[in-house]
Design an enzyme around this catalytic site. Sequence first.
Site, mmCIF file in Angstrom:
data_model
loop_
_atom_site.group_PDB
_atom_site.id
_atom_site.type_symbol
_atom_site.label_atom_id
_atom_site.label_comp_id
_atom_site.label_asym_id
_atom_site.label_seq_id
_atom_site.Cartn_x
_atom_site.Cartn_y
_atom_site.Cartn_z
ATOM 1 N N ASP A 120 -6.403 0.838 1.496
ATOM 2 C CA ASP A 120 -6.468 2.187 0.941
ATOM 3 C C ASP A 120 -5.224 2.415 0.094
ATOM 4 O O ASP A 120 -4.132 2.644 0.623
ATOM 5 C CB ASP A 120 -6.523 3.236 2.061
ATOM 6 C CG ASP A 120 -7.856 3.213 2.819
ATOM 7 O OD1 ASP A 120 -8.519 2.148 2.834
ATOM 8 O OD2 ASP A 120 -8.229 4.252 3.399
ATOM 9 N N LYS A 146 -15.131 8.111 0.143
ATOM 10 C CA LYS A 146 -14.473 8.478 1.391
ATOM 11 C C LYS A 146 -13.681 9.774 1.233
ATOM 12 O O LYS A 146 -12.579 9.766 0.680
ATOM 13 C CB LYS A 146 -13.537 7.351 1.846
ATOM 14 C CG LYS A 146 -12.773 7.688 3.136
ATOM 15 C CD LYS A 146 -11.877 6.526 3.580
ATOM 16 C CE LYS A 146 -10.974 6.935 4.750
ATOM 17 N NZ LYS A 146 -10.034 5.872 5.135
ATOM 18 N N LYS A 185 -11.505 7.689 -2.798
ATOM 19 C CA LYS A 185 -11.143 8.460 -1.618
ATOM 20 C C LYS A 185 -10.358 9.685 -2.064
ATOM 21 O O LYS A 185 -9.561 9.601 -2.997
ATOM 22 C CB LYS A 185 -10.307 7.559 -0.698
ATOM 23 C CG LYS A 185 -9.744 8.223 0.537
ATOM 24 C CD LYS A 185 -9.026 7.176 1.417
ATOM 25 C CE LYS A 185 -8.204 7.840 2.510
ATOM 26 N NZ LYS A 185 -7.446 6.860 3.322
#
Lengths: 298, 484, 290
Positions: free
Chosen positions: A135, A234, A198
């Site tokens: 991430d 996400k 995300k």
Amino acid sequence: MQTSKYSSPPVDQVGIEDRIARITARSIKSSMKVEGLKMALSMIDLTTLEGADTVGKVTQLCTKAQHLCDEFPELPNVAAICVYPSMVNVAKQALGESGVKVAAVATAFPSGQSSLEVKLTDTKLALDNGADEIDMVISRGKFLQGECNFVADEIATIKEACGKARLKVILETGELGSLDQVRKASDIAIYNGADFIKTSTGKIPKAATLHVTCVMLEAIRDYYLTTGKMIAMKPAGGISKSKLALHYLMLVKEVLGDKWLTNEWFRFGASSLANDVLLQYRKAQVGGYQSPDYFSID
Amino acid sequence: MATKNKNTFEFAPAPESTGHIQLRDQYDLFIGGKWIKPKSGKYFKTINPATEKQIATVADASEKDVDLAVKAARKAFKGWSQLPARERGKYLFRLARLIQEKARELAVIESLDGGKPIRESRDIDIPLAAAHFFYHAGWADKLDYAFPNRSVEPLGVAGQIIPWNFPLLMAAWKLAPALACGNTVVLKPAETTPLTALKLAEIIEEAGFPEGVVNIVTGAGKTGAAIVNHPDVNKIAFTGSTEVGKLIQRATAASDKKLTLELGGKAANIIFEDAAINQAVEGVINGIYFNQGHVCCAGSRLFVQESVFDEVTTKLKARIENLVVGDPLDKNTDIGAINSKGQLETINKYLEIGKDEGLEMFQSSCAVPKKGFWCKPTIFTGAAQSNRIVQEEIFGPVLAVQTFRTISEVVQKANNTPYGLSAGVWTDKGSKIFNLTSQLRAGVIWANTFNKFDPTSPFGGYKESGFGREGGIHGLEAYLKFND
Amino acid sequence: MARLEIKKTYKIYIGGKFPRTESGRFYNPKGIDVNVCLSSRKDFRNAVVAARAAQSSWAGRSAYNRSQILYRIAEIMEGRRAQFIEELLQQGSTKKSAEDEVNATIDRWVYYAGWCDKYQQLFSSVNPVASSHFNFSQLEPMGVVAAIASESSSLLGLSTLIATAIAGGNSVVALASESKPLCSITLAEVLNDSDVPGGVVNFLTGKADELLSHFSSHMDVNALVYCGNDSKKILKLKETSADNLKRIRAYAEERILGEKGESPYLISDLNEVKTTWHPVEKIGAAGSSY
């Protein structure tokens, strides 16, 4: 789209509000709710990202990931555990063959205010320790300065370093200033190798909202309509209640379709959502309102 | 790879309960504050268009009944118009509050009787109806400020004839300004959707309105004609078809009756390539499929700039697949039942015409119930101004899509209609918005939005879409006499 | 030998030109020694075409510019006072009433010149809708207005109808008083000299009974304004206007000729209300959901 001219379509914020109002007016009941709750559990990236994280804390969280609620064996495990690179090996070991993935935040998380060299090293550390997913954060400062190429190149470089690991690109939407900017950042990420986009780090007060997520899902859809390639989504931070999670699923269903309703293509970045989902699930199964005392906190 | 889910995240039925609603089996006429049997003794059925089951029977008012109602309104006029304006306003405030209290019951009845989705009757029709009374209540004692240098007085007895697409909301649009301005009213709801107006009569009783201030007579066209032709009516307000509107203009020509008409439309909704396309698509969906397309201002003619035609139509088609068609009482329903068998036949006739004219028709793949009246959301592409489905008002969930190349072309085509009720324009460029909004010949222009309504916002058309405005400061004029 | 007087030929006024009626017909108003065009249905049609062509650019002029043009009309009328008075006398006015009418007319043009850039402020509104939208209502001209002038006052009545219509951005096809048509053509000459674009105002002379139903049934006329007290005519106009839902405005002569002939409400009567909505973004504002 590797040039400095990112021509993302405009976004009308009030239009997004109307869209979300329609989504949240949906009634998710009975069988749909039960399926939605199970689905939500399976999509959770159970997260601990604290300076105070210890081997003990991460191990406990990994236990939680594999024993959400032993009373209901039909329940899935969460999708992943999300930790700092230094904790990847701890998590990896604790999770064993459970199938729960390990995601690591990298690239000078959460601010991203460092050199590419440091970010690559950070990423490699996580990968070497066995991370399945990375991430990363984008350089919001550069983005806001208009240096889209810099942001794009950084993403592409990290993506290359990731190899087989899936790359989630955190836009930190709360710092971008407008939905138009969210759309633009989404497009930059998508066109430069993001497997996931995300919303947030969870480290600033403005985290994921349905509105921001809607804009990002539209970017994913437009990319899919153009290229036929799927990108995953996400939302992270601020999602702690089942009802809200179910609205997210409804949003994904209506904007992208059922194809995206698996944990391969959609995740929740959350730490306390799982227990609320379990609470609701138990209520749906045995009836009556539930108490949090009956669900483990790790 | 983590565990994969089966995709079973599908809507479960979420019906709104009908347990709390109170309906009589039979409704009489509400005249002079009393429930009176029709002179003819005749009643007609009102059915649920989603099940074709009878809900209640309703009195069929004849000329004699209408006469009685007008007399009751006339009798009440003196007292009502001479009541201190503030007191008049307080009755309306009270009415607004009672509607809010009974919102849930009214919403369910509206959906039962008319077929519209409960989401819309709950979130739009009923709250807006209450808001209309609330807004106009405050005008009652402030009318002098609305018309500087002009003295105003009420007209007298207002005859009001309302349509079946927004039964309670249209009753509110008509009653609120009329009463605030000091008129008394004879109101006729549409024959397929009389129930919420009759419930409103009960609420008016409960609010303690003086007898005869509001009279509600049910019936079909003949009842309406009796109101229009009654010599002691001072004002006719009609919402409905352009055809009937013209008849009313002729019928009232010989009288001094003040007239406002809110009639048909064939609104252009225009998408430019620089628009926020995803929100535009959503706006188009809301513009045409809201209330099954039974909306006079529906955006039924979509103009898409050629460069984004594929994108827009692809997204529209995908979006209508997401629309839930079915039980109006289900909270997830987006498109409910077509209001009546007759209307369904009209819509189906136009679907045939569209196909016969060689247009490409796309419909949602959803299933529709066997009983009841249903029409799947429909899109025709490849349309031109010369197609009948582009020229004529269908009043159903049917969108005709045309392409355009330039601003001047689309303005010309958008205005190329006898109607002029509403129009929509989607572009991210401010100066282009103002260019379009000033050139489009329509009473309501939605820029980067569509089908929004508010009691403070005047609504009404140009050309054959009628005349007069409803709502806002401009809507008051229709219910006042000016001494100049 | 006495000088032979040059007599004026009274023609009609369409699209900024002075043609004779296409019908070739004329009539002689009672007691007036001139041949006046007996306009036909076709003349009316041509006038509507001219009015339609001129309307949108007239409406597109700035309010300030329209105001100046109306004031210019008053200036030029002032210079032709004598001619108007002479014609009014010919049409049977007394000297006093002729002078009064010319004065009142010129002042009325000045009055409406002043409204051109103000009525919009009076009648438009910003509407405080409950949703996050900017919503405003403003007036827009109805388009082509057919005007049937006062029969008794050939100058003041006609001028008032035209002034109210064009101050509000409409174009006009006007029918002059049947019995007193002279001033109308002279007024046309004034307009023609006053920077009023051709087609914005068009004048026909002729018989009301022949032309009324054409005025009211024409599908490309948006509104019809009638000044007079003949209830039969009003009924006929209303009935035949329904074909395209024409807006009908019937004013009693006393209203138009008296003090109340000066009112911005006469301008708004020939305007539509247009309401526009646009979303208002809430980012950065309190309660923003972004």
